[in-house]
Design a protein around this motif. Structure first.
Motif, PDB file in Angstrom:
ATOM      1  N   GLN A  83       0.915  -1.193   0.092  1.00  4.59           N
ATOM      2  CA  GLN A  83      -0.123  -0.015   0.060  1.00  4.59           C
ATOM      3  C   GLN A  83       0.813   1.216  -0.027  1.00  4.59           C
ATOM      4  OE1 GLN A  83      -2.318  -1.052   3.483  1.00  4.59           O
ATOM      5  NE2 GLN A  83      -3.344  -2.673   2.257  1.00  4.59           N
ATOM      6  N   ASP A  84       1.796   1.305   0.465  1.00 10.10           N
ATOM      7  CA  ASP A  84       2.910   2.345   0.541  1.00 10.10           C
ATOM      8  C   ASP A  84       3.865   2.768  -0.476  1.00 10.10           C
ATOM      9  OD1 ASP A  84       4.339   4.344   1.456  1.00 10.10           O
ATOM     10  OD2 ASP A  84       4.747   3.792   3.509  1.00 10.10           O
ATOM     11  N   SER A  85       3.347   3.461  -1.461  1.00  6.29           N
ATOM     12  CA  SER A  85       4.165   3.707  -2.494  1.00  6.29           C
ATOM     13  C   SER A  85       5.275   4.521  -2.310  1.00  6.29           C
ATOM     14  CB  SER A  85       3.392   4.223  -3.755  1.00  6.29           C
ATOM     15  OG  SER A  85       2.844   5.563  -3.334  1.00  6.29           O
ATOM     16  N   THR A  86       5.527   5.108  -0.960  1.00  4.87           N
ATOM     17  CA  THR A  86       6.513   5.851  -0.972  1.00  4.87           C
ATOM     18  C   THR A  86       7.875   5.040  -0.652  1.00  4.87           C
ATOM     19  OG1 THR A  86       6.577   5.998   1.582  1.00  4.87           O
ATOM     20  CG2 THR A  86       5.406   7.614   0.340  1.00  4.87           C
ATOM     21  N   ILE A  87       7.798   3.733  -0.336  1.00  7.49           N
ATOM     22  CA  ILE A  87       8.759   2.637  -0.181  1.00  7.49           C
ATOM     23  C   ILE A  87       9.495   2.244  -1.464  1.00  7.49           C
ATOM     24  CG2 ILE A  87       9.494   0.552   1.057  1.00  7.49           C
ATOM     25  CD1 ILE A  87       6.905   0.700   2.768  1.00  7.49           C
ATOM     26  N   ASP A  88      10.775   2.631  -1.656  1.00  3.30           N
ATOM     27  CA  ASP A  88      11.338   2.243  -2.931  1.00  3.30           C
ATOM     28  C   ASP A  88      12.708   1.642  -2.538  1.00  3.30           C
ATOM     29  OD1 ASP A  88      13.324   4.285  -2.350  1.00  3.30           O
ATOM     30  OD2 ASP A  88      12.556   5.471  -3.891  1.00  3.30           O
ATOM     31  N   LEU A  89      12.830   1.242  -1.086  1.00  6.58           N
ATOM     32  CA  LEU A  89      14.064   0.429  -0.817  1.00  6.58           C
ATOM     33  C   LEU A  89      13.603  -0.492   0.230  1.00  6.58           C
ATOM     34  CD1 LEU A  89      17.016  -0.198  -0.720  1.00  6.58           C
ATOM     35  CD2 LEU A  89      17.676   1.764   0.429  1.00  6.58           C
ATOM     36  N   VAL A  90      13.924  -1.830   0.176  1.00  4.07           N
ATOM     37  CA  VAL A  90      13.635  -2.780   1.371  1.00  4.07           C
ATOM     38  C   VAL A  90      15.085  -3.424   1.627  1.00  4.07           C
ATOM     39  CG1 VAL A  90      12.408  -4.911   1.799  1.00  4.07           C
ATOM     40  CG2 VAL A  90      11.270  -3.071   0.800  1.00  4.07           C
ATOM     41  N   VAL A  91      15.480  -3.444   2.779  1.00  2.00           N
ATOM     42  CA  VAL A  91      16.601  -4.335   3.321  1.00  2.00           C
ATOM     43  C   VAL A  91      16.189  -5.490   4.016  1.00  2.00           C
ATOM     44  CG1 VAL A  91      18.616  -4.176   4.367  1.00  2.00           C
ATOM     45  CG2 VAL A  91      17.904  -2.031   3.440  1.00  2.00           C
ATOM     46  N   ALA A 120       9.791 -15.432   5.780  1.00  2.00           N
ATOM     47  CA  ALA A 120       9.620 -14.024   5.856  1.00  2.00           C
ATOM     48  C   ALA A 120      10.572 -13.430   4.741  1.00  2.00           C
ATOM     49  CB  ALA A 120       9.991 -13.546   7.442  1.00  2.00           C
ATOM     50  N   VAL A 121      11.485 -13.759   4.710  1.00  2.00           N
ATOM     51  CA  VAL A 121      12.534 -13.117   3.643  1.00  2.00           C
ATOM     52  C   VAL A 121      11.821 -13.152   2.317  1.00  2.00           C
ATOM     53  CG1 VAL A 121      14.617 -13.318   2.361  1.00  2.00           C
ATOM     54  CG2 VAL A 121      14.667 -13.110   5.020  1.00  2.00           C
ATOM     55  N   THR A 122      11.359 -14.379   2.140  1.00  2.00           N
ATOM     56  CA  THR A 122      10.690 -14.670   0.480  1.00  2.00           C
ATOM     57  C   THR A 122       9.401 -13.922   0.527  1.00  2.00           C
ATOM     58  OG1 THR A 122      11.711 -16.858   0.824  1.00  2.00           O
ATOM     59  CG2 THR A 122      10.121 -16.528  -1.089  1.00  2.00           C
ATOM     60  N   ARG A 123       8.628 -14.022   1.390  1.00  2.00           N
ATOM     61  CA  ARG A 123       7.323 -13.260   1.247  1.00  2.00           C
ATOM     62  C   ARG A 123       7.469 -11.543   1.276  1.00  2.00           C
ATOM     63  NH1 ARG A 123       2.571 -15.782   5.352  1.00  2.00           N
ATOM     64  NH2 ARG A 123       2.023 -13.829   4.776  1.00  2.00           N
ATOM     65  N   LEU A 124       8.433 -11.070   2.074  1.00  2.00           N
ATOM     66  CA  LEU A 124       8.571  -9.695   1.933  1.00  2.00           C
ATOM     67  C   LEU A 124       9.170  -9.317   0.594  1.00  2.00           C
ATOM     68  CD1 LEU A 124       9.719  -8.965   5.462  1.00  2.00           C
ATOM     69  CD2 LEU A 124       7.578  -8.558   4.642  1.00  2.00           C
ATOM     70  N   ALA A 125      10.158 -10.245   0.185  1.00  2.00           N
ATOM     71  CA  ALA A 125      10.796 -10.206  -1.269  1.00  2.00           C
ATOM     72  C   ALA A 125       9.637  -9.950  -2.405  1.00  2.00           C
ATOM     73  CB  ALA A 125      11.677 -11.023  -1.724  1.00  2.00           C
ATOM     74  N   ASN A 126       8.579 -10.981  -2.257  1.00  4.31           N
ATOM     75  CA  ASN A 126       7.266 -11.017  -2.995  1.00  4.31           C
ATOM     76  C   ASN A 126       6.603  -9.828  -3.032  1.00  4.31           C
ATOM     77  OD1 ASN A 126       4.215 -12.447  -3.150  1.00  4.31           O
ATOM     78  ND2 ASN A 126       5.718 -12.852  -4.858  1.00  4.31           N
ATOM     79  N   ALA A 127       6.576  -9.235  -1.826  1.00  2.00           N
ATOM     80  CA  ALA A 127       5.552  -8.127  -1.683  1.00  2.00           C
ATOM     81  C   ALA A 127       6.266  -6.769  -2.058  1.00  2.00           C
ATOM     82  CB  ALA A 127       5.248  -7.709  -0.316  1.00  2.00           C
ATOM     83  N   ALA A 128       7.541  -6.757  -2.011  1.00  2.00           N
ATOM     84  CA  ALA A 128       8.278  -5.707  -2.483  1.00  2.00           C
ATOM     85  C   ALA A 128       8.650  -5.758  -4.052  1.00  2.00           C
ATOM     86  CB  ALA A 128       9.770  -5.604  -1.772  1.00  2.00           C
ATOM     87  N   ALA A 129       8.861  -6.897  -4.514  1.00  2.00           N
ATOM     88  CA  ALA A 129       9.033  -6.989  -6.052  1.00  2.00           C
ATOM     89  C   ALA A 129       7.612  -6.378  -6.761  1.00  2.00           C
ATOM     90  CB  ALA A 129       9.492  -8.434  -6.516  1.00  2.00           C
ATOM     91  N   LYS A 130       6.412  -7.046  -6.227  1.00  2.00           N
ATOM     92  CA  LYS A 130       5.318  -6.801  -6.903  1.00  2.00           C
ATOM     93  C   LYS A 130       5.173  -5.099  -6.788  1.00  2.00           C
ATOM     94  CE  LYS A 130       2.568 -10.939  -6.100  1.00  2.00           C
ATOM     95  NZ  LYS A 130       1.949 -11.726  -4.885  1.00  2.00           N
ATOM     96  N   ALA A 131       5.291  -4.419  -5.643  1.00  2.86           N
ATOM     97  CA  ALA A 131       5.051  -2.955  -5.535  1.00  2.86           C
ATOM     98  C   ALA A 131       6.155  -2.392  -6.464  1.00  2.86           C
ATOM     99  CB  ALA A 131       5.272  -2.735  -4.423  1.00  2.86           C
ATOM    100  N   PHE A 132       7.326  -2.744  -6.565  1.00  2.02           N
ATOM    101  CA  PHE A 132       8.388  -2.153  -7.436  1.00  2.02           C
ATOM    102  C   PHE A 132       8.160  -2.339  -8.751  1.00  2.02           C
ATOM    103  CE2 PHE A 132      11.868  -2.864  -3.649  1.00  2.02           C
ATOM    104  CZ  PHE A 132      11.217  -1.891  -2.915  1.00  2.02           C
ATOM    105  N   ASN A 133       7.747  -3.746  -9.185  1.00  3.98           N
ATOM    106  CA  ASN A 133       7.609  -3.923 -10.589  1.00  3.98           C
ATOM    107  C   ASN A 133       6.324  -3.102 -11.211  1.00  3.98           C
ATOM    108  OD1 ASN A 133       8.306  -5.629 -12.807  1.00  3.98           O
ATOM    109  ND2 ASN A 133       6.234  -6.295 -12.550  1.00  3.98           N
TER     110      ASN A 133
END
Ligand SMILES: NC(=O)c1ccc[n+]([C@@H]2O[C@H](COP(=O)([O-])OP(=O)(O)OC[C@H]3O[C@@H](n4cnc5c(N)ncnc54)[C@H](OP(=O)(O)O)[C@@H]3O)[C@@H](O)[C@H]2O)c1
Length: 273
Positions: A83-91, A120-133
């Motif tokens: 939901q948060d389109s301001t996030i463009d970097l995930v560590v 957790a790493v994979t699910r967060l990667a998935n959520a981040a990748a969808k948003a970034f893509n």
């Protein structure tokens, strides 16, 4: 004259930001001008870091308390990434180790480690990748470990989770990388953090000549990101060694899936025609 407030950087979300490598990433990213969302279980420690970073850098820092092994907390963080389109970097840094031999581990220990280091790493990667893509913009940094390259190190479950993180990042880069979306996996060697005590190893037993300070580790990891590296191994002197390793792997690629087994297995006698 109206002044428009422009952010050159979006917000960075750092998991495991209450200590060690994650807390150091938070410090460096705040100094680079990123607003921050700090994730870990210990909200008091996160608040303390947030207060310091707001005062020192002026960026916005939010504390997001979550236990990444807890399904509801993990879902909450995925929702935030969606939901948060301001996030463009995930560590994707939060993780734990498990010392001792495989025969000493119990089912619960194994499951908790895999939930944190893999699920957790994979699910967060998935959520981040969808948003970034969707926005053609964003960077995902996954923290692996050199142990993922070293079955000889005898840290079987931990090492296997970190081998997973390496593969995950390489695969994501193949599938989704480019067009504004960047992936990096960082493979630290032994680094001075709380991870040793937390997993039952006395940190005084570490070889000081082979153990890095966390500040140097994170500064090198970010330098690797700036150079555009997919895989960053801060300790490795010659990157050609890594490239040779990859070239050897890829040399096998055409021979890894064939219609018949190799002759040495004697399954199918070659017919002379
Ligand atoms: N230190 C090393 O030698 C080394 C080497 C190679 C790779 N790494 C990797 O680097 C990453 C960071 O490790 P570190 O050395 O900085 O360890 P650390 O000092 O022990 O910090 C671990 C961080 O993860 C958080 N965390 C642990 N369990 C969590 C959970 N269930 N939910 C949410 N957050 C959790 C901790 O915060 P809370 O306790 O507040 O939740 C803490 O902020 C890990 O992935 C580790 O495998 C470390």
């Amino acid at each position: 004259m109206t002044q428009t407030h422009t952010h050159t950087h979006g917000a960075a979300l750092v998991t495991g930001a209450s200590a060690g490598i994650g807390a150091t990433y938070a410090d460096r990213l705040a100094k680079r001008g990123h607003d921050l969302i700090l994730v870990a279980r210990d909200a008091a420690r996160l608040e303390e870091l947030a207060t310091r970073l707001r005062a020192e850098t002026g960026v916005n820092v939010e504390v997001f308390r979550a236990d990444l092994t807890d399904p509801a907390d993990l879902t909450g963080l995925e929702d935030r990434l969606a939901q948060d389109s301001t996030i463009d970097l995930v560590v994707n840094n939060a993780g734990a180790a498990l010392f001792g031999g495989f025969l000493e581990h119990g089912p619960e220990q194994i499951e908790n480690l895999i939930r944190l280091n893999v699920v957790a790493v994979t699910r967060l990667a998935n959520a981040a990748a969808k948003a970034f893509n969707a926005r053609s913009r964003g960077t995902l940094i996954n923290v692996g470990s050199v142990v993922g390259l070293l079955p000889e190190y005898r840290s079987v479950v931990y090492g296997a989770t970190k081998a997973f993180v390496l593969y995950l990042t390489q695969g994501l880069n193949e599938e989704i990388g480019g067009a504004g979306v960047t992936f990096q996996v960082v493979l630290p060697g032994a680094t001075r953090t709380e991870i040793w005590e937390r997993s039952g190893r006395d940190p005084s037993t570490l070889d000081p000549d082979r153990t890095m300070d966390v500040d140097e580790l994170v500064d090198a990891a970010l330098a690797g990101l700036d150079k555009g590296e997919l895989v960053t191994i801060p300790s490795l002197p010659d990157p050609a060694d890594w490239d040779a390793f990859q070239a050897t792997r890829l040399k096998m690629a055409p021979n890894l899936s064939k219609a018949h087994p190799a002759v040495r297995y004697g399954v199918r006698v070659p017919v002379d025609t």
